[in-house]
Design an enzyme around this catalytic site. Structure first.
Site, PDB file in Angstrom:
ATOM      1  N   CYS A  89     -21.717 -16.864  21.041  1.00 27.84           N
ATOM      2  CA  CYS A  89     -20.592 -17.556  20.889  1.00 27.84           C
ATOM      3  C   CYS A  89     -20.214 -17.087  19.533  1.00 27.84           C
ATOM      4  CB  CYS A  89     -20.733 -18.957  21.022  1.00 27.84           C
ATOM      5  SG  CYS A  89     -19.256 -19.971  20.832  1.00 27.84           S
ATOM      6  N   CYS A 239     -11.684 -16.688  20.153  1.00 29.52           N
ATOM      7  CA  CYS A 239     -12.775 -16.339  20.803  1.00 29.52           C
ATOM      8  C   CYS A 239     -13.390 -15.169  20.489  1.00 29.52           C
ATOM      9  CB  CYS A 239     -12.412 -16.028  22.583  1.00 29.52           C
ATOM     10  SG  CYS A 239     -14.001 -16.014  23.358  1.00 29.52           S
TER      11      CYS A 239
HETATM   12  O1  PYC Z   1     -15.977 -17.705  20.207  1.00 27.65           O
HETATM   13  O2  PYC Z   1     -17.355 -16.430  21.316  1.00 27.65           O
HETATM   14  C1  PYC Z   1     -16.622 -17.340  21.360  1.00 27.65           C
HETATM   15  C2  PYC Z   1     -16.479 -18.397  22.410  1.00 27.65           C
HETATM   16  C3  PYC Z   1     -17.370 -18.233  23.652  1.00 27.65           C
HETATM   17  C4  PYC Z   1     -16.986 -19.518  24.185  1.00 27.65           C
HETATM   18  C5  PYC Z   1     -16.102 -20.313  23.410  1.00 27.65           C
HETATM   19  N1  PYC Z   1     -16.125 -19.651  22.100  1.00 27.65           N
END
Ligand code: PYC
Length: 312
Positions: A89, A239
């Protein structure tokens, strides 16, 4: 006596992470991937109690700090959300870095974080900024056609950035915050189409993150995204693993050179920047973002409470 779990809450570009410093289950000292599997199989109640209602919400990502297998590592971490564990994550790593700094466990500089999918080096600036060198990332398949119920044909790339992603640009949707329920609907249906069509990541792995791309809101960014996470909450941040998967696709298409910066906006307009270097047939994405501490506290698990262990 009620069970107590000590936590620090952070958010990274709007996406929350609850970092667990103490009171979690004893998972032993084996390889972290095995401890992660054990957490999922035997101690799922802790996951629910920590991130699900009534103490959390569908959006919250948990980060259980564990003893690392090598004392040279700053920490080991198992990430999890409202439905299960996550391999890696990115926003969570930025949150963990800032949380370790806040508690005085690390100083500004370079550190190593052990995750179930590999060791992730990161740089902490002593304030709010963390740059992480993510796990080797790559595009698995390009231009894969899918027939999305109610939305028609689309194409997408399947890529690994620490989680499996399906990345779609020809979705014909405006990526705007007021359209979150529509975007959730289309990404949920894309995910259903992948299952129906038997499309997976390498080795049959489930593709559990769907990422839509569109134009940025300002000219100094490159793109805006919407990311549906497993459990059907959308990522408030750009993300980290999704930006890594995007960098792998840009590299595979010859659209971004190593060392050049890609600025990825989230659905909120918050940003990560990404660059990459090459390692064999993979890229090593470097993702930079900011996290802030929002709360310090103790979760109280009282067995007399009918919702002591949370609910889905
Ligand atoms: O930032 O890799 C990320 C992530 C995965 C799920 C929520 N955030």
């Amino acid at each position: 006596m009620p069970h107590r779990i000590s936590i620090l809450d952070t958010h990274t570009a709007g996406e929350p992470t609850r970092v667990v410093f103490g009171g979690g289950p004893d998972l032993g000292t084996g390889p972290l991937s095995e401890r992660c599997a054990l957490f999922g199989e035997r101690f799922d109640a802790y996951r629910r109690a920590i991130v699900n209602e009534p103490r959390g919400s569908d959006v919250l990502v948990g980060a259980l700090l564990c003893p690392p297998t090598d004392p040279a590592f700053a920490a080991a971490v198992i990430f999890f959300n409202n439905v299960g564990t996550l391999g890696m994550c990115g926003h969570g790593t930025i949150g963990v870095g800032v949380a370790l700094g806040h508690t005085g466990r690390i100083r500004p500089g370079r550190h190593l974080l052990e995750t179930p999918v590999g060791v992730v080096p990161f740089d902490f600036d002593g304030q709010a900024t963390v740059s992480l060198d993510n796990v080797p990332s790559y595009r698995h398949r390009a231009n894969v056609p899918v027939e999305v119920e109610g939305f028609g044909p689309m194409t997408g790339d399947i890529a690994w950035g620490g989680n499996w992603f399906f990345l779609v640009s020809d979705h014909r949707q405006a990526i705007a915050l007021e359209r979150v329920s529509r975007l959730t609907d289309v990404t949920t249906r894309i995910k259903e189409a992948l299952v129906r069509q038997g499309l997976t990541g390498e080795g049959g792995a489930e593709i559990d993150h769907i990422e839509l791309f569109g134009p940025p809101s300002s000219p100094d960014a490159d793109s805006r995204n919407f990311v549906l996470c497993p459990g059907n909450a959308y990522d408030r941040s750009p993300c980290g693993t999704g930006t890594s998967a995007k960098l792998a696709c840009l590299h595979a298409d010859g659209k971004l050179a190593p060392g050049r910066t890609w600025t990825q906006e989230s659905i909120l307009g918050s940003r990560f920047t990404g660059t990459f270097s090459i390692q064999g047939d993979r890229i090593i994405p470097r993702i930079t973002g900011q996290a802030y501490v929002t709360a310090e506290g103790t979760l109280i698990l009282d067995e007399r409470d009918p919702f002591c262990w949370g609910f889905a």
